[in-house]
Write an enzyme that holds these catalytic residues in place. Structure first.
Site, PDB file in Angstrom:
ATOM      1  N   GLY A   1       0.776  -1.240   0.000  1.00  0.00           N
ATOM      2  CA  GLY A   1       0.000   0.000   0.000  1.00  0.00           C
ATOM      3  C   GLY A   1       0.802   1.282   0.000  1.00  0.00           C
ATOM      4  O   GLY A   1       0.328   2.315  -0.460  1.00  0.00           O
TER       5      GLY A   1
ATOM      6  N   ASP B   1      -5.385   2.208  10.726  1.00  0.00           N
ATOM      7  CA  ASP B   1      -6.792   1.908  10.981  1.00  0.00           C
ATOM      8  C   ASP B   1      -6.921   1.588  12.472  1.00  0.00           C
ATOM      9  O   ASP B   1      -7.036   2.499  13.287  1.00  0.00           O
ATOM     10  CB  ASP B   1      -7.193   0.738  10.060  1.00  0.00           C
ATOM     11  CG  ASP B   1      -8.658   0.391  10.135  1.00  0.00           C
ATOM     12  OD1 ASP B   1      -9.481   1.298  10.313  1.00  0.00           O
ATOM     13  OD2 ASP B   1      -9.002  -0.803  10.006  1.00  0.00           O
TER      14      ASP B   1
HETATM   15  P1  IMP Z   1      -4.397  -1.618  11.068  1.00  0.00           P
HETATM   16  O1  IMP Z   1      -3.429  -2.664  11.514  1.00  0.00           O
HETATM   17  O2  IMP Z   1      -5.793  -1.938  11.515  1.00  0.00           O
HETATM   18  O3  IMP Z   1      -3.997  -0.227  11.423  1.00  0.00           O
HETATM   19  O4  IMP Z   1      -4.520  -1.777   9.524  1.00  0.00           O
HETATM   20  C1  IMP Z   1      -3.735  -1.135   8.651  1.00  0.00           C
HETATM   21  C2  IMP Z   1      -3.855  -1.806   7.299  1.00  0.00           C
HETATM   22  O5  IMP Z   1      -5.198  -2.180   6.955  1.00  0.00           O
HETATM   23  C3  IMP Z   1      -3.402  -0.834   6.257  1.00  0.00           C
HETATM   24  O6  IMP Z   1      -2.007  -0.923   6.037  1.00  0.00           O
HETATM   25  C4  IMP Z   1      -4.215  -1.265   5.054  1.00  0.00           C
HETATM   26  O7  IMP Z   1      -3.526  -2.287   4.356  1.00  0.00           O
HETATM   27  C5  IMP Z   1      -5.481  -1.839   5.617  1.00  0.00           C
HETATM   28  N1  IMP Z   1      -6.581  -0.842   5.585  1.00  0.00           N
HETATM   29  C6  IMP Z   1      -7.196  -0.282   6.641  1.00  0.00           C
HETATM   30  N2  IMP Z   1      -8.150   0.573   6.256  1.00  0.00           N
HETATM   31  C7  IMP Z   1      -8.133   0.578   4.899  1.00  0.00           C
HETATM   32  C8  IMP Z   1      -8.893   1.295   3.904  1.00  0.00           C
HETATM   33  O8  IMP Z   1      -9.804   2.114   4.163  1.00  0.00           O
HETATM   34  N3  IMP Z   1      -8.565   1.022   2.616  1.00  0.00           N
HETATM   35  C9  IMP Z   1      -7.582   0.149   2.255  1.00  0.00           C
HETATM   36  N4  IMP Z   1      -6.858  -0.529   3.159  1.00  0.00           N
HETATM   37  C10 IMP Z   1      -7.131  -0.321   4.470  1.00  0.00           C
HETATM   38 MG    MG Z   2      -1.149  -2.093   4.429  1.00  0.00          MG
END
Ligand code: IMP
Ligand code: MG
Length: 187
Positions: free
Chosen positions: A45, A103
């Site tokens: 990403g 996120d």
């Molecule tokens: P976290 O560990 O929950 O903070 O997730 C982070 C990862 O989830 C990011 O690096 C993204 O790959 C994915 N992610 C979270 N939200 C989105 C979104 O709205 N669109 C696309 N990917 C997302």
């Molecule tokens: Mg990611």
């Protein structure tokens, strides 16, 4: 429109460019005396973001990547797997960890802890997007592009089931439309 499930455009490519320029200026200033600056991106990403950002950092630097996946499908759990580790021995380096979006925060939280064990000279976090309403753990974000509401977004590197990464802007996904087009994906 290259995809039929694009909802509202949240951030235009001009807005992204302007913000990336600002982040590059700030990082250039903050690392003015560093001779060992490493941009460490999380695949996949952060690729578009890191390649634009690095052009705006007027300091010697190196780029490396890690590939991470979370164990339990789409919902983050805090359990992550390293699919591919960085090559650089980061001991003694000024590392900026770069991701597309925070996120729940679990990914950055976990990777940050792991990297700190490897004793970089310094470690900072840079993310293009942040969804503050969704945080489950507290992480320090040193360089942030944009805070966004709790919506699933694609574009500028971000995907939904590997689709949408090539959009030059950030748009919300029309999830109803997406589900009707791809009923089997569980989105
Ligand atoms: P976290 O560990 O929950 O903070 O997730 C982070 C990862 O989830 C990011 O690096 C993204 O790959 C994915 N992610 C979270 N939200 C989105 C979104 O709205 N669109 C696309 N990917 C997302
Ligand atoms: Mg990611």
């Amino acid at each position: 429109m290259p995809y039929d499930f694009i909802g509202k455009v949240l951030i235009t490519s001009d807005q992204i460019e302007e913000r990336v320029n600002q982040l590059g200026e700030t990082i250039t200033r903050d690392y003015a005396t560093s001779e060992k600056l490493l941009l460490l991106g999380l695949l996949r990403g952060s690729v578009m973001f890191i390649t634009d950002l690095m052009r705006k950092i007027h300091r010697p630097l190196t780029m490396d990547f890690m590939s991470i996946s979370s164990y339990s499908g789409s919902t983050s759990s805090g359990f992550i797997r390293i699919d591919s580790d960085h090559k650089t021995n980061i001991s003694g380096w000024d590392v900026i960890l770069i991701d597309d979006i925070v996120d729940t925060g679990y990914t950055i939280y976990t990777v940050r802890k792991l990297l700190l064990d490897r004793q970089p000279r310094s470690l900072r976090i840079c993310t293009l997007l942040d969804k503050p309403e969704r945080h489950k753990v507290e992480i320090p974000i040193d360089y942030l592009g944009f805070s966004i509401p709790d919506e699933f977004v694609i574009g500028y590197g971000l995907d939904i089931d590997e689709k949408g990464r090539n959009l030059p802007y950030i748009a919300a996904v029309d999830l109803e439309k997406y589900k009707s087009l791809y009923p089997d994906t569980g989105a």
